[in-house]
Write a protein that holds these residues in place. Structure first.
Motif, mmCIF file in Angstrom:
data_model
loop_
_atom_site.group_PDB
_atom_site.id
_atom_site.type_symbol
_atom_site.label_atom_id
_atom_site.label_comp_id
_atom_site.label_asym_id
_atom_site.label_seq_id
_atom_site.Cartn_x
_atom_site.Cartn_y
_atom_site.Cartn_z
ATOM 1 N N THR A 219 -7.623 3.453 -2.351
ATOM 2 C CA THR A 219 -8.432 4.502 -1.728
ATOM 3 C C THR A 219 -8.042 4.590 -0.262
ATOM 4 O OG1 THR A 219 -10.280 3.985 -3.199
ATOM 5 C CG2 THR A 219 -10.774 5.291 -1.246
ATOM 6 N N VAL A 220 -7.564 5.742 0.178
ATOM 7 C CA VAL A 220 -7.143 5.879 1.583
ATOM 8 C C VAL A 220 -8.252 6.444 2.467
ATOM 9 C CG1 VAL A 220 -4.670 6.020 1.151
ATOM 10 C CG2 VAL A 220 -6.040 8.121 1.074
ATOM 11 N N ALA A 221 -9.229 7.141 1.847
ATOM 12 C CA ALA A 221 -10.339 7.706 2.640
ATOM 13 C C ALA A 221 -11.428 8.190 1.700
ATOM 14 C CB ALA A 221 -9.842 8.857 3.513
ATOM 15 N N ILE B 7 -13.535 0.798 -8.231
ATOM 16 C CA ILE B 7 -12.739 0.912 -9.463
ATOM 17 C C ILE B 7 -11.273 1.168 -9.122
ATOM 18 C CG2 ILE B 7 -12.328 2.326 -11.524
ATOM 19 C CD1 ILE B 7 -15.400 2.822 -11.582
ATOM 20 N N ILE B 8 -11.054 2.107 -8.225
ATOM 21 C CA ILE B 8 -9.677 2.466 -7.849
ATOM 22 C C ILE B 8 -8.962 1.303 -7.166
ATOM 23 C CG2 ILE B 8 -8.311 3.945 -6.281
ATOM 24 C CD1 ILE B 8 -10.365 6.186 -6.922
ATOM 25 N N ASP B 9 -9.642 0.663 -6.230
ATOM 26 C CA ASP B 9 -9.008 -0.435 -5.485
ATOM 27 C C ASP B 9 -8.817 -1.678 -6.347
ATOM 28 O OD1 ASP B 9 -8.853 1.180 -3.254
ATOM 29 O OD2 ASP B 9 -10.751 0.486 -2.409
ATOM 30 N N GLY B 10 -9.475 -1.703 -7.510
ATOM 31 C CA GLY B 10 -9.279 -2.806 -8.449
ATOM 32 C C GLY B 10 -8.035 -2.630 -9.315
ATOM 33 N N GLN B 11 -7.410 -1.447 -9.199
ATOM 34 C CA GLN B 11 -6.176 -1.185 -9.946
ATOM 35 C C GLN B 11 -4.962 -1.611 -9.111
ATOM 36 O OE1 GLN B 11 -6.563 0.055 -13.168
ATOM 37 N NE2 GLN B 11 -8.701 -0.297 -12.572
ATOM 38 N N ASN C 184 0.811 -1.215 0.000
ATOM 39 C CA ASN C 184 0.000 0.000 0.000
ATOM 40 C C ASN C 184 0.841 1.260 0.000
ATOM 41 O OD1 ASN C 184 -2.332 -1.403 -0.111
ATOM 42 N ND2 ASN C 184 -3.099 -0.819 1.904
ATOM 43 N N THR C 185 2.002 1.198 0.656
ATOM 44 C CA THR C 185 2.837 2.397 0.781
ATOM 45 C C THR C 185 3.388 2.830 -0.568
ATOM 46 O OG1 THR C 185 4.703 0.970 1.343
ATOM 47 C CG2 THR C 185 3.521 1.967 3.165
#
Length: 209
Positions: A34-36, A25-29, A3-4
């Motif tokens: 997505t942080v928040a 969508i973002i977390d599928g990349q 994640n970092t």
């Protein structure tokens, strides 16, 4: 990839379903996370300070503090902050105001999700992302059509059907002063009457009802 080392994205939208969908969508990349998620401008400022995202995905229509005002507020605290606007607003004035506030990308919610990913990647890399329809709308913006804060107030009250007298009472100015502002508004918007001025203002994003 941990994640970092992923691109950190903050999502700002007042519709929970929209936030969840965009986050999926973002977390599928593989290179994004997505942080928040924030539902208001005030919450976005707080979460930005907390997470310091690489890119913030910002809706313009938010309760209380608008998206443009939120961008300005965050950039006052963090001048290096990067923003991609994701909105339903397609008016040239909306686009102009967002870019002037500091957004580097601008996409419409009806565009393919690939545009969202491209915008985030381009802005994260230090570039700008303005699709052809956005560039076209921006190019159509009339030079010297900027309105003062007071003229925008008058225009907003015109759009909600107030007479010159009512506008004067609401703003604490004389009816003659209102008439003067209306004349300037008609000239700057190249409108022949109040109705045409309001229609133009709504289409361009100078006012929202």
């Amino acid at each position: 990839m941990t994640n970092t080392s992923k691109m950190k994205v903050l999502i700002v939208d007042d519709h929970p379903l929209m936030r969840v969908g965009v986050a999926a969508i973002i977390d599928g990349q593989p290179k994004m996370v997505t942080v928040a998620q924030a539902g208001s401008g005030e919450e976005a400022i707080q979460l930005y300070q907390q997470h310091l995202p690489d890119v913030t995905l910002m809706d313009l229509r938010l309760p209380q503090l608008s998206g443009v005002e939120t961008i300005r507020s965050i950039r006052r605290l963090h001048p290096q902050a990067k923003f991609v606007v994701l909105t339903t607003y397609e008016g040239d004035e909306d686009i102009h105001q967002a870019l002037e506030a500091g957004a580097q990308g601008y996409i419409i919610k009806g565009m393919p999700f690939e545009s969202l990913i491209q915008a985030l990647e381009r802005v994260h890399a230090g570039g700008r992302f303005l699709p052809v329809p956005i560039k076209r709308a921006l190019a159509s913006r009339t030079p010297d059509s900027d309105l003062s804060h007071r003229e925008r107030q008058v225009l907003g009250l015109l759009a909600t059907g107030n007479s010159n007298k009512q506008i004067g009472e609401l703003l604490g100015i004389t009816e003659a002063t209102v008439k003067s502002h209306v004349s300037t508004i008609l000239m700057r918007l190249n409108a022949v009457d109040r109705t045409q001025a309001v229609i133009s203002a709504l289409q361009r994003g100078l006012v929202h009802i």
